[in-house]
Design a protein around this motif. Structure first.
Motif, PDB file in Angstrom:
ATOM      1  N   ILE A  38       0.870  -1.177   0.000  1.00  0.00           N
ATOM      2  CA  ILE A  38       0.000   0.000   0.000  1.00  0.00           C
ATOM      3  C   ILE A  38       0.902   1.220   0.000  1.00  0.00           C
ATOM      4  O   ILE A  38       1.939   1.215   0.647  1.00  0.00           O
ATOM      5  CB  ILE A  38      -0.899  -0.008   1.261  1.00  0.00           C
ATOM      6  CG1 ILE A  38      -1.885  -1.179   1.195  1.00  0.00           C
ATOM      7  CG2 ILE A  38      -1.645   1.309   1.422  1.00  0.00           C
ATOM      8  CD1 ILE A  38      -2.427  -1.615   2.535  1.00  0.00           C
ATOM      9  N   LEU A  46      -4.374   6.832   0.947  1.00  0.00           N
ATOM     10  CA  LEU A  46      -3.804   5.506   0.755  1.00  0.00           C
ATOM     11  C   LEU A  46      -4.249   4.900  -0.570  1.00  0.00           C
ATOM     12  O   LEU A  46      -5.368   5.124  -1.021  1.00  0.00           O
ATOM     13  CB  LEU A  46      -4.245   4.588   1.902  1.00  0.00           C
ATOM     14  CG  LEU A  46      -3.865   5.031   3.317  1.00  0.00           C
ATOM     15  CD1 LEU A  46      -4.606   4.185   4.344  1.00  0.00           C
ATOM     16  CD2 LEU A  46      -2.368   4.924   3.522  1.00  0.00           C
ATOM     17  N   TRP A  48      -4.100   1.018  -2.505  1.00  0.00           N
ATOM     18  CA  TRP A  48      -3.719  -0.390  -2.498  1.00  0.00           C
ATOM     19  C   TRP A  48      -3.041  -0.728  -3.825  1.00  0.00           C
ATOM     20  O   TRP A  48      -3.555  -0.411  -4.893  1.00  0.00           O
ATOM     21  CB  TRP A  48      -4.970  -1.249  -2.302  1.00  0.00           C
ATOM     22  CG  TRP A  48      -4.738  -2.706  -2.440  1.00  0.00           C
ATOM     23  CD1 TRP A  48      -4.085  -3.533  -1.572  1.00  0.00           C
ATOM     24  CD2 TRP A  48      -5.166  -3.540  -3.521  1.00  0.00           C
ATOM     25  NE1 TRP A  48      -4.084  -4.825  -2.047  1.00  0.00           N
ATOM     26  CE2 TRP A  48      -4.740  -4.860  -3.238  1.00  0.00           C
ATOM     27  CE3 TRP A  48      -5.869  -3.307  -4.701  1.00  0.00           C
ATOM     28  CZ2 TRP A  48      -4.991  -5.932  -4.096  1.00  0.00           C
ATOM     29  CZ3 TRP A  48      -6.132  -4.380  -5.559  1.00  0.00           C
ATOM     30  CH2 TRP A  48      -5.693  -5.674  -5.243  1.00  0.00           C
ATOM     31  N   TYR A  60      -3.634  -7.549  -8.282  1.00  0.00           N
ATOM     32  CA  TYR A  60      -3.107  -6.212  -8.449  1.00  0.00           C
ATOM     33  C   TYR A  60      -4.207  -5.175  -8.656  1.00  0.00           C
ATOM     34  O   TYR A  60      -5.267  -5.464  -9.207  1.00  0.00           O
ATOM     35  CB  TYR A  60      -2.160  -6.154  -9.656  1.00  0.00           C
ATOM     36  CG  TYR A  60      -0.937  -7.028  -9.544  1.00  0.00           C
ATOM     37  CD1 TYR A  60      -0.602  -7.924 -10.557  1.00  0.00           C
ATOM     38  CD2 TYR A  60      -0.102  -6.952  -8.428  1.00  0.00           C
ATOM     39  CE1 TYR A  60       0.534  -8.717 -10.467  1.00  0.00           C
ATOM     40  CE2 TYR A  60       1.028  -7.750  -8.331  1.00  0.00           C
ATOM     41  CZ  TYR A  60       1.339  -8.630  -9.356  1.00  0.00           C
ATOM     42  OH  TYR A  60       2.461  -9.413  -9.255  1.00  0.00           O
ATOM     43  N   LEU A 104      -8.218  -6.090   1.204  1.00  0.00           N
ATOM     44  CA  LEU A 104      -8.394  -5.050   2.229  1.00  0.00           C
ATOM     45  C   LEU A 104      -9.546  -5.369   3.196  1.00  0.00           C
ATOM     46  O   LEU A 104     -10.172  -4.469   3.738  1.00  0.00           O
ATOM     47  CB  LEU A 104      -8.620  -3.673   1.593  1.00  0.00           C
ATOM     48  CG  LEU A 104      -7.495  -3.134   0.718  1.00  0.00           C
ATOM     49  CD1 LEU A 104      -7.852  -1.749   0.178  1.00  0.00           C
ATOM     50  CD2 LEU A 104      -6.186  -3.090   1.489  1.00  0.00           C
TER      51      LEU A 104
ATOM     52  N   TYR B  38      -9.407   2.826   9.268  1.00  0.00           N
ATOM     53  CA  TYR B  38      -8.047   2.945   9.766  1.00  0.00           C
ATOM     54  C   TYR B  38      -7.821   4.348  10.312  1.00  0.00           C
ATOM     55  O   TYR B  38      -8.302   5.338   9.751  1.00  0.00           O
ATOM     56  CB  TYR B  38      -7.033   2.663   8.649  1.00  0.00           C
ATOM     57  CG  TYR B  38      -7.198   1.291   8.044  1.00  0.00           C
ATOM     58  CD1 TYR B  38      -8.104   1.067   7.016  1.00  0.00           C
ATOM     59  CD2 TYR B  38      -6.479   0.203   8.535  1.00  0.00           C
ATOM     60  CE1 TYR B  38      -8.289  -0.197   6.487  1.00  0.00           C
ATOM     61  CE2 TYR B  38      -6.658  -1.056   8.005  1.00  0.00           C
ATOM     62  CZ  TYR B  38      -7.568  -1.248   6.989  1.00  0.00           C
ATOM     63  OH  TYR B  38      -7.751  -2.507   6.472  1.00  0.00           O
ATOM     64  N   TYR B  89      -9.290   6.623   7.369  1.00  0.00           N
ATOM     65  CA  TYR B  89      -9.498   6.100   6.028  1.00  0.00           C
ATOM     66  C   TYR B  89     -10.431   4.894   6.094  1.00  0.00           C
ATOM     67  O   TYR B  89     -10.280   4.025   6.955  1.00  0.00           O
ATOM     68  CB  TYR B  89      -8.180   5.649   5.396  1.00  0.00           C
ATOM     69  CG  TYR B  89      -7.233   6.789   5.110  1.00  0.00           C
ATOM     70  CD1 TYR B  89      -6.294   7.180   6.058  1.00  0.00           C
ATOM     71  CD2 TYR B  89      -7.273   7.462   3.894  1.00  0.00           C
ATOM     72  CE1 TYR B  89      -5.421   8.233   5.805  1.00  0.00           C
ATOM     73  CE2 TYR B  89      -6.400   8.508   3.631  1.00  0.00           C
ATOM     74  CZ  TYR B  89      -5.488   8.891   4.588  1.00  0.00           C
ATOM     75  OH  TYR B  89      -4.625   9.928   4.330  1.00  0.00           O
ATOM     76  N   SER B  91     -11.910   1.549   3.867  1.00  0.00           N
ATOM     77  CA  SER B  91     -11.563   0.692   2.745  1.00  0.00           C
ATOM     78  C   SER B  91     -12.689  -0.311   2.554  1.00  0.00           C
ATOM     79  O   SER B  91     -13.476  -0.563   3.472  1.00  0.00           O
ATOM     80  CB  SER B  91     -10.237  -0.042   2.972  1.00  0.00           C
ATOM     81  OG  SER B  91     -10.387  -1.067   3.934  1.00  0.00           O
ATOM     82  N   LEU B  98      -9.782  -7.861  -4.754  1.00  0.00           N
ATOM     83  CA  LEU B  98      -9.315  -6.492  -4.946  1.00  0.00           C
ATOM     84  C   LEU B  98      -9.890  -5.603  -3.851  1.00  0.00           C
ATOM     85  O   LEU B  98     -10.959  -5.894  -3.308  1.00  0.00           O
ATOM     86  CB  LEU B  98      -9.743  -5.952  -6.316  1.00  0.00           C
ATOM     87  CG  LEU B  98      -9.380  -6.800  -7.526  1.00  0.00           C
ATOM     88  CD1 LEU B  98      -9.863  -6.116  -8.798  1.00  0.00           C
ATOM     89  CD2 LEU B  98      -7.885  -7.051  -7.595  1.00  0.00           C
ATOM     90  N   GLY B  99      -9.180  -4.535  -3.519  1.00  0.00           N
ATOM     91  CA  GLY B  99      -9.642  -3.613  -2.500  1.00  0.00           C
ATOM     92  C   GLY B  99      -9.486  -2.171  -2.920  1.00  0.00           C
ATOM     93  O   GLY B  99      -8.722  -1.857  -3.843  1.00  0.00           O
ATOM     94  N   PHE B 101      -9.506   2.040  -1.212  1.00  0.00           N
ATOM     95  CA  PHE B 101      -9.530   2.932  -0.059  1.00  0.00           C
ATOM     96  C   PHE B 101     -10.379   4.167  -0.356  1.00  0.00           C
ATOM     97  O   PHE B 101     -10.620   4.521  -1.514  1.00  0.00           O
ATOM     98  CB  PHE B 101      -8.112   3.421   0.268  1.00  0.00           C
ATOM     99  CG  PHE B 101      -7.269   2.437   1.023  1.00  0.00           C
ATOM    100  CD1 PHE B 101      -6.271   1.725   0.367  1.00  0.00           C
ATOM    101  CD2 PHE B 101      -7.453   2.230   2.383  1.00  0.00           C
ATOM    102  CE1 PHE B 101      -5.470   0.819   1.058  1.00  0.00           C
ATOM    103  CE2 PHE B 101      -6.652   1.334   3.077  1.00  0.00           C
ATOM    104  CZ  PHE B 101      -5.674   0.628   2.409  1.00  0.00           C
ATOM    105  N   GLY B 102     -10.784   4.827   0.703  1.00  0.00           N
ATOM    106  CA  GLY B 102     -11.382   6.144   0.600  1.00  0.00           C
ATOM    107  C   GLY B 102     -10.289   7.196   0.590  1.00  0.00           C
ATOM    108  O   GLY B 102      -9.121   6.904   0.847  1.00  0.00           O
TER     109      GLY B 102
END
Lengths: 120, 110
Positions: A38, A46, A48, A60, A104, B38, B89, B91, B98-99, B101-102
Motif C-alpha cells: 500500500i 492511501l 492499495w 493487483y 483489504l 483505519y 481512512y 476501505s 481487490l480492494g 480505499f477512501g
C-alpha cells in the motif's frame, strides 16, 4: 507478534524500476496468509497496490497492473514489490502489510513505511 | 475501481460524538460486508480500528463503532478525546480479491 519491515532505495530515477522488500518476523510466510503493498503520496490518501499469497498467487490494482509485480521468497520470509517506469507521481511512502483475508478485508499488521522519491 | 468518497474534514469537541461517512457503489461498499476503518496519526502507519463493517480488533476502545446502509458506511467516534485527532481512512473489498480505499478524513478535536 507479527512484524514487518520495508527496505530499499529511497531515491529512484524517472523511468527506472522501484524495488522494495518486506521482511516478515514473528510468523512464517509459508504457513499462509496474504501479504500486500500500500502506498501514500505525501499529503495524500492511501492506495492499495497489490497482494500476494505464499503460493505466489497475486492480485493487483487494475490501474497499476501493467507496472506492478509482487513476488514472495519463503526461504527468506520476505516478499517484494517492483514498480516499473516510475514517474514523480510514484513518489510516496510505501507500506507492506498483512492483507488477510485478501482485498483489504482486514489489514491488521503494517510496516512502518519507507519513503521513495522519484527524481533525477 | 474508483476511490471511495469521504468528507475531507470533520470536527467535534471533547466528549461529543462525530460520524464520518464513506460512500461507494454496489460493487464495493454496497456489495459486501467488508468495510474497514483505519486511524493514522502524522508520520505513523495506519492502524486498524474497525473491520467487517462493525467489528473492533482487540484493544480498540468501544468509543469507535461502525455501521453500513446501502452504499454508505460510517464510523462514529463517541466521547471524543484529544488523541482521536487523526486522519481516518475507510476501505472496502471490491470483489475478485481487490480492494479500494477512501480519500481520507481529517478529524479535528476542537
Amino acid at each position: 507478534q507479527v512484524q514487518l519491515q520495508e527496505s530499499g532505495p529511497g531515491l529512484v530515477k524517472p523511468s527506472e524500476t522501484l524495488s522494495l522488500t518486506c521482511a516478515v518476523s514473528g510468523y512464517s510466510i509459508s504457513s499462509g496468509y496474504y501479504w500486500g503493498w500500500i502506498r501514500q503520496p505525501p499529503g495524500k490518501g492511501l492506495e492499495w497496490l497489490g497482494t500476494i499469497y505464499h503460493s505466489g498467487s497475486t492480485y493487483y490494482n487494475p490501474s497499476l497492473k501493467s507496472r506492478v509485480t509482487i513476488s514472495v521468497d519463503t526461504s527468506k520470509n520476505q516478499f517484494s514489490l517492483n514498480l516499473s517506469s516510475v514517474t514523480a507521481a510514484d513518489t510516496a511512502v510505501y507500506y507492506c502489510a498483512r492483507d488477510y483475508p485478501p482485498g483489504l478485508k482486514n489489514v491488521d499488521y503494517w510496516g512502518q513505511g519507507t519513503l521513495v522519491t522519484v527524481s533525477s | 475501481q474508483s476511490a471511495l468518497t469521504q468528507p475531507p474534514s470533520a470536527s467535534g469537541s471533547p466528549g461529543q460524538s462525530v460520524t464520518i461517512s464513506c460512500t461507494g457503489t454496489r460493487s464495493d461498499v454496497g456489495g459486501y460486508n467488508y468495510v474497514s476503518w483505519y486511524q493514522q496519526h502524522p508520520g505513523k502507519a495506519p492502524k486498524l480500528m474497525i473491520y467487517e463493517v462493525s467489528k473492533r480488533p482487540s484493544g480498540v476502545p468501544d468509543r469507535f463503532s461502525g455501521s453500513k446502509s446501502g452504499n454508505t458506511a460510517s464510523l462514529t467516534v463517541s466521547g471524543l478525546q484529544a488523541e482521536d485527532e487523526a486522519d481516518y481512512y475507510c476501505s472496502s473489498y471490491a470483489g475478485s480479491n481487490l480492494g479500494v480505499f477512501g480519500g481520507g478524513t481529517k478529524l479535528t478535536v476542537l
